[in-house]
Enzyme design. Structure first.
Site, PDB file in Angstrom:
ATOM      1  N   SER A 130      41.186  47.692  29.609  1.00 63.37           N
ATOM      2  CA  SER A 130      42.265  48.209  30.447  1.00 63.37           C
ATOM      3  C   SER A 130      42.624  49.622  30.025  1.00 63.37           C
ATOM      4  O   SER A 130      42.552  49.976  28.858  1.00 63.37           O
ATOM      5  CB  SER A 130      43.503  47.319  30.344  1.00 63.37           C
ATOM      6  N   LYS A 184      42.178  39.254  30.086  1.00 64.67           N
ATOM      7  CA  LYS A 184      42.214  40.438  30.946  1.00 64.67           C
ATOM      8  C   LYS A 184      42.638  40.069  32.365  1.00 64.67           C
ATOM      9  O   LYS A 184      43.382  40.814  33.028  1.00 64.67           O
ATOM     10  CB  LYS A 184      40.837  41.119  30.977  1.00 64.67           C
ATOM     11  N   HIS A 187      46.332  39.698  32.299  1.00 62.32           N
ATOM     12  CA  HIS A 187      46.863  41.064  32.214  1.00 62.32           C
ATOM     13  C   HIS A 187      46.977  41.665  33.613  1.00 62.32           C
ATOM     14  O   HIS A 187      48.005  42.225  33.992  1.00 62.32           O
ATOM     15  CB  HIS A 187      45.930  41.902  31.334  1.00 62.32           C
ATOM     16  N   ASN A 188      45.926  41.513  34.401  1.00 62.53           N
ATOM     17  CA  ASN A 188      45.924  42.086  35.750  1.00 62.53           C
ATOM     18  C   ASN A 188      46.898  41.370  36.674  1.00 62.53           C
ATOM     19  O   ASN A 188      47.502  41.991  37.551  1.00 62.53           O
ATOM     20  CB  ASN A 188      44.512  42.047  36.332  1.00 62.53           C
ATOM     21  N   GLU A 191      50.131  42.800  35.973  1.00 63.72           N
ATOM     22  CA  GLU A 191      50.107  44.145  36.570  1.00 63.72           C
ATOM     23  C   GLU A 191      50.473  44.090  38.057  1.00 63.72           C
ATOM     24  O   GLU A 191      51.271  44.908  38.542  1.00 63.72           O
ATOM     25  CB  GLU A 191      48.704  44.727  36.388  1.00 63.72           C
TER      26      GLU A 191
END
Length: 474
Positions: A130, A184, A187-188, A191
């Site tokens: 990222s 990940k 994480h997105n 986001e």
């Protein structure tokens, strides 16, 4: 054994991300090689004229340029392309070599590839990265998972090229098999939620208070200097100041209101549903991006269902901005909490060996969702490594309570004035249900038993029960 001038790291995919990452690696004194089947990209890499970066358009020559055990990372689009490249690599690499997937692959695909390559004698890492192109060049946050021996081999290099917070690198071994890509993905998902929340503050200021661009820029600038300090608020501030050379209006005002997506937010929602775990702020953020794509339908509906005639908010805008700041802080806490809750349960289900405080630690710098609040998350898990939900931490509890009036005001006022705030609403409803010792789910269970004989459980009694509900009405 290393030979003179041979590369210590190889990368496939010489787009902006891949090229920037290679330059970052070279900056730290490593010899590295890059491969792409696009000759122009290879030429562009070689024209950098750096003695420790070598570009190749032939995959065999590329692999032969690497020191043994070879380390090759792919920076290619997720999906079939990854499998095609892996197949090529297996044909020219040797057992014991390391293959890293540095793209946004779905964790189930990483799981499959890990097992397949393990059987063939290769070491495999699925590594979420990222920070975008700038992060790749200056220091990203990296989330590798998979073969621990492979990670140990590349750990020093990754720690050098990562972003650093308080002198500590924003990279760490996440866990077994597909752990890196799962982290990940979440994480997105977080986001997506944070971006939706910010867009809703924009909508309230623009439509509710009819603030101009300069006034909104000032708000985001002030927010970024306080407890909301984060990469996403920072770039939002910058967006509200950007004009093309010679233009008087912001570029933002010319951008079409149809949001695109790569799919990782949707994957987060799907993974949560598979685990039976709610992440409503992520779900609604994905849904709103999808709704934005139906521009023609929205334009037609806007003529059939005009907005409130009194959409403009009354009162002091400055005082209301303080309420909105509290609301965003509340929503932000909820987004992180839901994402971390998903990681906690995925860890139990998939036996990844995730370390929750370590995840928060490496998200503090380099990545898109880095923020001041991640220090609080890191502290919460450092204090209690088995914390099941962030809302149960005393410090975060206090911050939620202090922000509650703000989000209640924002959600109720938006509803009254016809301004859509689905992410704020989802954050508040999630909290109100989370803190409820009793939910109305007992009625749902009675309904299920009525129409489908699905049975139900009774408070204080063992076993399952069924009722012939129609008999009571005869």
């Amino acid at each position: 054994m290393k030979k003179e001038n041979q590369s210590e790291f190889g990368l496939i995919g010489l787009g902006t991300m891949g090229s920037n990452l290679l330059q970052n690696i070279a900056d730290h004194g490593y010899n590295c090689s890059g491969y792409d089947n696009n000759y122009k990209k290879v030429d562009a890499l070689n024209q950098l004229d750096r003695g420790n970066i070598h570009g190749f358009a032939n995959i065999k020559d590329f692999v032969m340029s690497l020191n043994v055990p070879r380390v090759v990372m792919m920076s290619v689009p997720a999906g079939k392309v990854v499998d095609i490249v892996i197949e090529e690599l297996v044909g020219v690499m040797e057992k014991g070599d390391i293959i890293i997937d540095g793209g946004n692959s779905h964790f189930t695909e990483t799981e499959r590839r890990y097992k397949d390559l393990e059987e063939k004698g290769f070491l495999f890492l699925g590594m979420g990265i990222s920070g975008g192109a700038e992060g790749a060049r200056k220091g990203p946050s990296m989330m590798p998972g998979g073969d621990k021996k492979a990670y140990d081999t590349v750990a020093t290099l990754l720690e050098k090229i990562a972003a650093h917070v308080n002198g500590e690198p924003t990279v760490a071994y996440m866990g077994a098999r597909s752990a890196g890509h799962f982290v990940k993905m979440v994480h997105n998902g977080i986001e997506y939620a944070l971006m939706q929340l910010i867009s809703e503050t924009y909508e309230i200021m623009k439509e509710g208070f009819q603030m101009n661009d300069n006034e909104m820029h000032a708000v985001y600038e002030k927010w970024n200097e306080g407890r909301l300090q984060s990469y996403l608020i920072e770039i939002t501030r910058d967006i509200f100041a950007y004009k093309k050379p010679g233009e008087k209006l912001l570029l933002l005002n010319d951008i079409k209101d149809e949001a695109k997506a790569t799919g990782t937010g949707k994957w987060t929602s799907q993974a949560a549903m598979d685990l039976g775990l709610p992440v409503p702020i992520i779900d609604i953020s994905v849904a709103m991006r999808d709704l934005s794509k139906y521009k023609d339908l929205r334009v037609k509906a806007s003529t059939m269902y005009p907005g409130s005639q009194d959409i403009k908010y009354g009162g002091n805008a400055d005082k209301y901005i303080a309420k909105m700041e509290a609301a965003y802080y509340f929503g932000m806490m909820s987004a992180y909490a839901q994402g971390m809750h998903l990681l906690y349960h995925a860890n139990e289900e998939y036996k990844y060996g995730l370390n929750m405080d370590l995840i928060a630690k490496i998200w503090r710098g380099g990545c898109i969702i880095r923020s001041e609040f991640l220090e609080d998350i890191f502290a919460a898990y450092k204090k209690d490594s088995k914390l099941k939900h962030l809302f149960l931490d005393n410090s975060i509890h206090d911050n939620l309570i202090m922000s509650l009036d703000g989000i209640r005001a924002v959600v109720s006022d938006a509803s009254k004035h016809g301004v859509a705030v689905p992410a704020f609403s989802a954050a508040l409803s999630y909290f109100d249900n989370f803190r409820s010792a009793e939910m109305p789910a007992n009625l749902i269970m009675a309904q299920r038993d009525y129409f489908g004989s699905h049975t139900y459980e009774l408070t204080g009694k063992e076993g399952t029960f069924h009722t012939e509900w129609e008999d009571a009405n005869n």
